[in-house]
Design an enzyme around this catalytic site. Structure first.
Site, PDB file in Angstrom:
ATOM      1  N   HIS A   7       0.816  -1.207   0.000  1.00 36.58           N
ATOM      2  CA  HIS A   7       0.000   0.000   0.000  1.00 36.58           C
ATOM      3  C   HIS A   7       0.847   1.252   0.000  1.00 36.58           C
ATOM      4  O   HIS A   7       0.369   2.334   0.300  1.00 36.58           O
ATOM      5  CB  HIS A   7      -0.942  -0.006   1.206  1.00 36.58           C
ATOM      6  CG  HIS A   7      -1.874  -1.169   1.160  1.00 36.58           C
ATOM      7  ND1 HIS A   7      -2.934  -1.228   0.303  1.00 36.58           N
ATOM      8  CD2 HIS A   7      -1.882  -2.343   1.835  1.00 36.58           C
ATOM      9  CE1 HIS A   7      -3.567  -2.380   0.459  1.00 36.58           C
ATOM     10  NE2 HIS A   7      -2.938  -3.063   1.362  1.00 36.58           N
ATOM     11  N   GLY A  66     -10.130   3.395   3.843  1.00 39.72           N
ATOM     12  CA  GLY A  66      -8.882   2.647   3.921  1.00 39.72           C
ATOM     13  C   GLY A  66      -8.615   1.886   2.638  1.00 39.72           C
ATOM     14  O   GLY A  66      -9.091   2.246   1.562  1.00 39.72           O
ATOM     15  N   CYS A  67      -7.868   0.828   2.746  1.00 37.58           N
ATOM     16  CA  CYS A  67      -7.515   0.011   1.586  1.00 37.58           C
ATOM     17  C   CYS A  67      -8.770  -0.486   0.882  1.00 37.58           C
ATOM     18  O   CYS A  67      -9.645  -1.078   1.505  1.00 37.58           O
ATOM     19  CB  CYS A  67      -6.650  -1.166   2.034  1.00 37.58           C
ATOM     20  SG  CYS A  67      -6.313  -2.346   0.718  1.00 37.58           S
ATOM     21  N   PHE A  68      -8.839  -0.268  -0.423  1.00 35.81           N
ATOM     22  CA  PHE A  68     -10.047  -0.677  -1.135  1.00 35.81           C
ATOM     23  C   PHE A  68     -10.201  -2.180  -1.252  1.00 35.81           C
ATOM     24  O   PHE A  68     -11.293  -2.675  -1.533  1.00 35.81           O
ATOM     25  CB  PHE A  68     -10.173  -0.012  -2.504  1.00 35.81           C
ATOM     26  CG  PHE A  68      -8.943   0.017  -3.382  1.00 35.81           C
ATOM     27  CD1 PHE A  68      -7.911  -0.900  -3.264  1.00 35.81           C
ATOM     28  CD2 PHE A  68      -8.829   0.997  -4.370  1.00 35.81           C
ATOM     29  CE1 PHE A  68      -6.796  -0.860  -4.092  1.00 35.81           C
ATOM     30  CE2 PHE A  68      -7.730   1.050  -5.222  1.00 35.81           C
ATOM     31  CZ  PHE A  68      -6.710   0.118  -5.080  1.00 35.81           C
TER      32      PHE A  68
END
Length: 241
Positions: A7, A66-68
């Site tokens: 990320h 947040g992270c998809f």
């Protein structure tokens, strides 16, 4: 000297070793070096006071938290959802790439576009899952280990009706004091959504053994099944069937 995780963050070698150790399976259970994640501690929250009644065959919602990878995975298991696409929202088309978004300088957030049948699930119910399971709406400037504006908690309403429901719901949840901290989720109107690169689609489904997925994303799906059994679908709706 740091190592770059998937990320775009800089983690020390020691931290990476801890992450790997955290994903070691003992008796079928993944261990967390930092204790329970927000997904492990997810609880039911009040339903929205207002919602959208619609007879349309399909609607869209764009949410970021947040992270998809994990947000996409959660909504792929929700009854009434017909597709979920990972992508970017908040910035321009020219900067809607993973490499540029990860700099934190594009105004983009990692987001998902959810297409759903409003006869089966409402926009308000999607927000209920978003606030209670898909991410921690009280964490400012990131989610879990992912820090930066590209991981912010933000709703991108498709119209003023969605914006009104989202605003009302945030106020309702804050007044209910259901969370230990105030909700920091923002609402950004009139922002376009841009699909992410193909390798980001269905990432949790395609990489179930990856350490990050086991530690941070898989527990969200387990929380969805636990808290919303009537809305949980065992087989996910994938971008690439």
């Amino acid at each position: 000297m740091g190592n770059k995780d998937l990320h775009g963050q800089k983690w020390s070698t020691a931290t990476l070793y801890l992450l790997i150790a955290a994903a070691v399976v003992v008796g079928g259970l993944a261990l967390s070096f930092a204790g329970e994640t927000p997904a492990h501690k997810a609880t039911r929250i009040p339903k929205p006071l207002h919602d959208i009644a619609s007879t349309e065959p399909s609607q869209k919602a764009v949410l970021a938290g947040g992270c998809f990878w994990g947000v996409q995975a959660v909504f792929q298991h929700v009854v009434g959802v017909t597709s979920v696409t990972s992508g970017y929202a908040g910035g321009t088309a020219e900067t809607a790439t993973y490499e540029l978004t990860e700099t934190g300088k594009t105004d983009h957030a990692e987001a998902v576009e959810i297409k759903f049948d409003p006869k089966l699930i409402s926009y308000g119910r999607l927000l209920e899952i978003y606030f209670s399971v898909a991410h921690d709406p009280t964490q400012l400037g990131g989610q879990g280990p992912d820090i930066g504006p590209q991981y912010r908690s933000v709703i991108f309403p498709r119209d003023e009706a969605q914006a009104a429901v989202a605003l009302s719901y945030i106020r309702h949840l804050n007044a209910s004091a259901v969370f230990d901290r105030p909700i920091v989720t923002t609402i950004e109107r009139k922002k376009s959504f841009y699909p992410a690169e193909a390798y980001h689609q269905d990432y949790v489904y395609n990489n179930p053994s990856q350490a990050y997925v086991r530690l941070y994303e898989a527990p969200k799906i387990e929380a969805l099944q636990r808290l919303y059994p009537t809305l949980y679908r065992e087989k996910p709706i994938l971008s690439v069937p």
